[in-house]
Design a protein around this motif. Sequence first.
Motif, PDB file in Angstrom:
ATOM      1  N   GLN A  91     -10.763  -1.106   5.031  1.00 56.19           N
ATOM      2  CA  GLN A  91      -9.484  -0.794   5.688  1.00 56.19           C
ATOM      3  C   GLN A  91      -8.310  -0.958   4.728  1.00 56.19           C
ATOM      4  O   GLN A  91      -7.397  -0.122   4.697  1.00 56.19           O
ATOM      5  N   GLN A  92      -8.326  -2.035   3.950  1.00 58.39           N
ATOM      6  CA  GLN A  92      -7.220  -2.285   3.012  1.00 58.39           C
ATOM      7  C   GLN A  92      -7.177  -1.239   1.906  1.00 58.39           C
ATOM      8  O   GLN A  92      -6.094  -0.807   1.502  1.00 58.39           O
ATOM      9  N   ARG A  93      -8.340  -0.842   1.430  1.00 52.83           N
ATOM     10  CA  ARG A  93      -8.384   0.199   0.394  1.00 52.83           C
ATOM     11  C   ARG A  93      -7.811   1.500   0.935  1.00 52.83           C
ATOM     12  O   ARG A  93      -7.091   2.220   0.234  1.00 52.83           O
ATOM     13  N   ALA A  94      -8.106   1.818   2.194  1.00 54.72           N
ATOM     14  CA  ALA A  94      -7.574   3.041   2.807  1.00 54.72           C
ATOM     15  C   ALA A  94      -6.069   2.911   3.048  1.00 54.72           C
ATOM     16  O   ALA A  94      -5.314   3.857   2.808  1.00 54.72           O
ATOM     17  N   ARG A  95      -5.648   1.740   3.518  1.00 61.96           N
ATOM     18  CA  ARG A  95      -4.235   1.521   3.831  1.00 61.96           C
ATOM     19  C   ARG A  95      -3.366   1.490   2.579  1.00 61.96           C
ATOM     20  O   ARG A  95      -2.303   2.103   2.527  1.00 61.96           O
ATOM     21  N   LEU A  96      -3.830   0.783   1.552  1.00 66.38           N
ATOM     22  CA  LEU A  96      -3.033   0.601   0.335  1.00 66.38           C
ATOM     23  C   LEU A  96      -3.215   1.726  -0.676  1.00 66.38           C
ATOM     24  O   LEU A  96      -2.343   1.951  -1.513  1.00 66.38           O
ATOM     25  N   GLU A 153      -6.409   3.475  -3.299  1.00 66.39           N
ATOM     26  CA  GLU A 153      -7.376   2.928  -4.265  1.00 66.39           C
ATOM     27  C   GLU A 153      -6.691   2.228  -5.440  1.00 66.39           C
ATOM     28  O   GLU A 153      -7.061   1.119  -5.827  1.00 66.39           O
ATOM     29  N   MET A 154      -5.673   2.863  -6.017  1.00 68.03           N
ATOM     30  CA  MET A 154      -5.022   2.296  -7.208  1.00 68.03           C
ATOM     31  C   MET A 154      -4.299   0.991  -6.890  1.00 68.03           C
ATOM     32  O   MET A 154      -4.410   0.019  -7.643  1.00 68.03           O
ATOM     33  N   ARG A 155      -3.599   0.951  -5.790  1.00 65.42           N
ATOM     34  CA  ARG A 155      -2.875  -0.277  -5.427  1.00 65.42           C
ATOM     35  C   ARG A 155      -3.854  -1.412  -5.105  1.00 65.42           C
ATOM     36  O   ARG A 155      -3.637  -2.560  -5.502  1.00 65.42           O
ATOM     37  N   TYR A 168      -6.333  -6.481  -6.737  1.00 69.33           N
ATOM     38  CA  TYR A 168      -7.617  -7.134  -6.979  1.00 69.33           C
ATOM     39  C   TYR A 168      -7.679  -7.646  -8.418  1.00 69.33           C
ATOM     40  O   TYR A 168      -8.074  -8.779  -8.682  1.00 69.33           O
ATOM     41  N   SER A 169      -7.264  -6.800  -9.353  1.00 68.67           N
ATOM     42  CA  SER A 169      -7.297  -7.152 -10.772  1.00 68.67           C
ATOM     43  C   SER A 169      -6.330  -8.284 -11.093  1.00 68.67           C
ATOM     44  O   SER A 169      -6.670  -9.189 -11.868  1.00 68.67           O
ATOM     45  N   VAL A 170      -5.144  -8.238 -10.524  1.00 63.64           N
ATOM     46  CA  VAL A 170      -4.152  -9.289 -10.785  1.00 63.64           C
ATOM     47  C   VAL A 170      -4.673 -10.644 -10.307  1.00 63.64           C
ATOM     48  O   VAL A 170      -4.605 -11.644 -11.030  1.00 63.64           O
TER      49      VAL A 170
END
Length: 192
Positions: free
Chosen positions: A27-32, A34-36, A41-43
Amino acid sequence: MALLILGLVLFLGVHSIRIVANGWRTQQRARLGEMRWKTMYSVVSIIGFVLIVVGFGLARQHPVLLYVPPVGLRHLNAPFTLLAFVLVAAAYVPGNHLKAKLGHPMLAAVKVWAFGHLLATGMLHDVLLFGAFLLWAIVDFASARRRDRADGVVYPVGTAKGDVIAVVAGIVGWAVFAGWLHAWLIGVNPMG
């Protein structure tokens, strides 16, 4: 020790989202987007990793001995780590039997690496670091394999060429790291 623990919680926590909240992650990947999502995640991962490195370094300055491993067990760490490097290479080399059989050789590598280091070390900070990674890798490997079965994932069949490339790359990586980089980066010469 607090920085080490905080780093482990952040780093392994963000790497555990798929284990404990895969639907929320989707859900978060769809909402935000992929790049965000990947940026956030990386930070968090990088912050956690830096805290692990700094916290481990600080904890090494005030060691707490939990157990003294027998010398024979210390020597077992070298073949465990060599296998871990081969498994890491297998995660990236296409068309090898390890990837085809395990599906997630990187997680298997973390298990082998952490277990080998637990055999070789006995300080509290070592047990925290390697024990946390071992526990996480065991749970994540089982979770990933369960997802693969549920999704009907089939990995490409391995080839001898892929096997040779993975093994050679793993051996070369291990030799460079164990022979030079481990002492330079971590301050411990595993060959000495």
